[in-house]
Design a protein around this motif. Sequence first.
Motif, PDB file in Angstrom:
ATOM      1  N   ASN A  42     -27.107  21.531  52.452  1.00  0.00           N
ATOM      2  CA  ASN A  42     -27.809  21.943  51.233  1.00  0.00           C
ATOM      3  C   ASN A  42     -26.832  22.583  50.237  1.00  0.00           C
ATOM      4  O   ASN A  42     -26.926  23.763  49.905  1.00  0.00           O
ATOM      5  N   VAL A  43     -25.895  21.773  49.751  1.00  0.00           N
ATOM      6  CA  VAL A  43     -24.807  22.310  48.945  1.00  0.00           C
ATOM      7  C   VAL A  43     -25.310  22.937  47.658  1.00  0.00           C
ATOM      8  O   VAL A  43     -24.849  24.031  47.261  1.00  0.00           O
ATOM      9  N   GLU A  44     -26.250  22.308  46.959  1.00  0.00           N
ATOM     10  CA  GLU A  44     -26.716  22.852  45.689  1.00  0.00           C
ATOM     11  C   GLU A  44     -27.475  24.157  45.906  1.00  0.00           C
ATOM     12  O   GLU A  44     -27.309  25.126  45.145  1.00  0.00           O
ATOM     13  N   ARG A  94     -16.882  29.486  51.627  1.00  0.00           N
ATOM     14  CA  ARG A  94     -18.041  29.411  52.523  1.00  0.00           C
ATOM     15  C   ARG A  94     -18.650  28.011  52.511  1.00  0.00           C
ATOM     16  O   ARG A  94     -19.070  27.492  53.552  1.00  0.00           O
ATOM     17  N   LEU A  95     -18.707  27.390  51.337  1.00  0.00           N
ATOM     18  CA  LEU A  95     -19.218  26.028  51.261  1.00  0.00           C
ATOM     19  C   LEU A  95     -18.347  25.077  52.072  1.00  0.00           C
ATOM     20  O   LEU A  95     -18.858  24.171  52.750  1.00  0.00           O
ATOM     21  N   ALA A  96     -17.040  25.271  52.022  1.00  0.00           N
ATOM     22  CA  ALA A  96     -16.143  24.417  52.807  1.00  0.00           C
ATOM     23  C   ALA A  96     -16.398  24.578  54.301  1.00  0.00           C
ATOM     24  O   ALA A  96     -16.350  23.599  55.061  1.00  0.00           O
ATOM     25  N   ALA A  97     -16.684  25.798  54.729  1.00  0.00           N
ATOM     26  CA  ALA A  97     -16.979  26.019  56.144  1.00  0.00           C
ATOM     27  C   ALA A  97     -18.281  25.352  56.554  1.00  0.00           C
ATOM     28  O   ALA A  97     -18.372  24.742  57.634  1.00  0.00           O
ATOM     29  N   GLY A 134     -13.890  27.532  66.552  1.00  0.00           N
ATOM     30  CA  GLY A 134     -12.525  27.582  66.060  1.00  0.00           C
ATOM     31  C   GLY A 134     -12.416  27.787  64.562  1.00  0.00           C
ATOM     32  O   GLY A 134     -11.351  28.190  64.064  1.00  0.00           O
ATOM     33  N   LEU A 135     -13.498  27.526  63.826  1.00  0.00           N
ATOM     34  CA  LEU A 135     -13.462  27.709  62.377  1.00  0.00           C
ATOM     35  C   LEU A 135     -13.302  29.171  61.984  1.00  0.00           C
ATOM     36  O   LEU A 135     -12.855  29.467  60.867  1.00  0.00           O
ATOM     37  N   LYS A 136     -13.650  30.083  62.857  1.00  0.00           N
ATOM     38  CA  LYS A 136     -13.565  31.504  62.494  1.00  0.00           C
ATOM     39  C   LYS A 136     -12.118  31.932  62.234  1.00  0.00           C
ATOM     40  O   LYS A 136     -11.851  32.752  61.355  1.00  0.00           O
ATOM     41  N   ALA A 137     -11.194  31.346  62.984  1.00  0.00           N
ATOM     42  CA  ALA A 137      -9.782  31.662  62.744  1.00  0.00           C
ATOM     43  C   ALA A 137      -9.269  30.949  61.506  1.00  0.00           C
ATOM     44  O   ALA A 137      -8.445  31.497  60.760  1.00  0.00           O
ATOM     45  N   GLU A 138      -9.757  29.735  61.249  1.00  0.00           N
ATOM     46  CA  GLU A 138      -9.281  28.945  60.121  1.00  0.00           C
ATOM     47  C   GLU A 138      -9.877  29.408  58.791  1.00  0.00           C
ATOM     48  O   GLU A 138      -9.226  29.285  57.746  1.00  0.00           O
ATOM     49  N   MET A 139     -11.117  29.900  58.830  1.00  0.00           N
ATOM     50  CA  MET A 139     -11.853  30.228  57.612  1.00  0.00           C
ATOM     51  C   MET A 139     -12.460  31.618  57.738  1.00  0.00           C
ATOM     52  O   MET A 139     -13.667  31.782  57.939  1.00  0.00           O
ATOM     53  N   PRO A 140     -11.631  32.655  57.651  1.00  0.00           N
ATOM     54  CA  PRO A 140     -12.127  34.022  57.914  1.00  0.00           C
ATOM     55  C   PRO A 140     -13.227  34.470  56.969  1.00  0.00           C
ATOM     56  O   PRO A 140     -14.048  35.314  57.337  1.00  0.00           O
ATOM     57  N   GLU A 141     -13.267  33.931  55.735  1.00  0.00           N
ATOM     58  CA  GLU A 141     -14.320  34.346  54.807  1.00  0.00           C
ATOM     59  C   GLU A 141     -15.698  33.880  55.248  1.00  0.00           C
ATOM     60  O   GLU A 141     -16.717  34.399  54.768  1.00  0.00           O
ATOM     61  N   ALA A 142     -15.746  32.898  56.159  1.00  0.00           N
ATOM     62  CA  ALA A 142     -17.028  32.319  56.570  1.00  0.00           C
ATOM     63  C   ALA A 142     -17.421  32.706  57.993  1.00  0.00           C
ATOM     64  O   ALA A 142     -18.296  32.065  58.587  1.00  0.00           O
TER      65      ALA A 142
END
Length: 262
Positions: free
Chosen positions: A194-196, A207-210, A234-242
């Motif tokens: 639900n990108v929009e 955050r949208l990228a995550a 594993g995304l938590k290490a790659e995308m700390p803002e998300a």
Amino acid sequence: MSLIHPTAVVDPAAELDSSVSVGPYAVIGPKVRIAANTTVGAHCVIEGHTTIGCDNQIFQFASLGAQPQDKKYAGEPTRLVIGDRNTVREFCTFNTGTVQDRGETRIGNDNWIMAYVHIAHDCMVGNNTILANNATLAGHVHVDDWAILGGLTGVHQFTHIGAHVMAGFASHISQDVPPFMMVDGNPLAVRGFNVEGLRRRGFTPERLAAVKQMHKLLYRQSLTLEAAKQAIEGLKAEMPEAVQDVDHMLGFLAASTRGIAR
């Protein structure tokens, strides 16, 4: 009391704030409590152990707090609780809970609930949701914050719909729908995320990228659910803002009892 129409039937035991407005021919039972600035339209019936918060607008012909449509119900004092600033349109039906669950049907705050919506016993509806005309929730359904259900959508009992989900017109939802996803159809299919809607709610590009990556791992890489969950972790290490969004997704997947729509 001047805000109560003379043709309305309000039980003397009901507890209504002095600012509550009640329209013609409405019926309000003895165990009902309604807080400040709520408006009850003509011909509404509010009964059972029902508590309604502040600043709600309940349109004509709604039926709130009736007994659950469950053959096991034996008259137990179960409840309906409605929060603040909700809009409840014509001919909606919200039932009280059952003792087989927590004994309570609960609707949160700031929800937009359109005509003919049915919310069955023991449902939990969060905040800022939109339920379009004729959306129907069977018993024990949970709908999380900011979810949108299109008109004529049917939701199977015990199903969990995650936060920020958008379900299209006439969707048939019989499995849990993870947060952020867009679904429609019968059989149900996940069409994307639900990108929009997320942009409108202030999600940053990071955050949208995550969320996009979580959708890809769950639905585009032919991974097993367990493998997808490990990759999402594993995304938590790659995308700390998300991290919060990732944890929210993982918590939802871990708690799913009906399996997720895939």
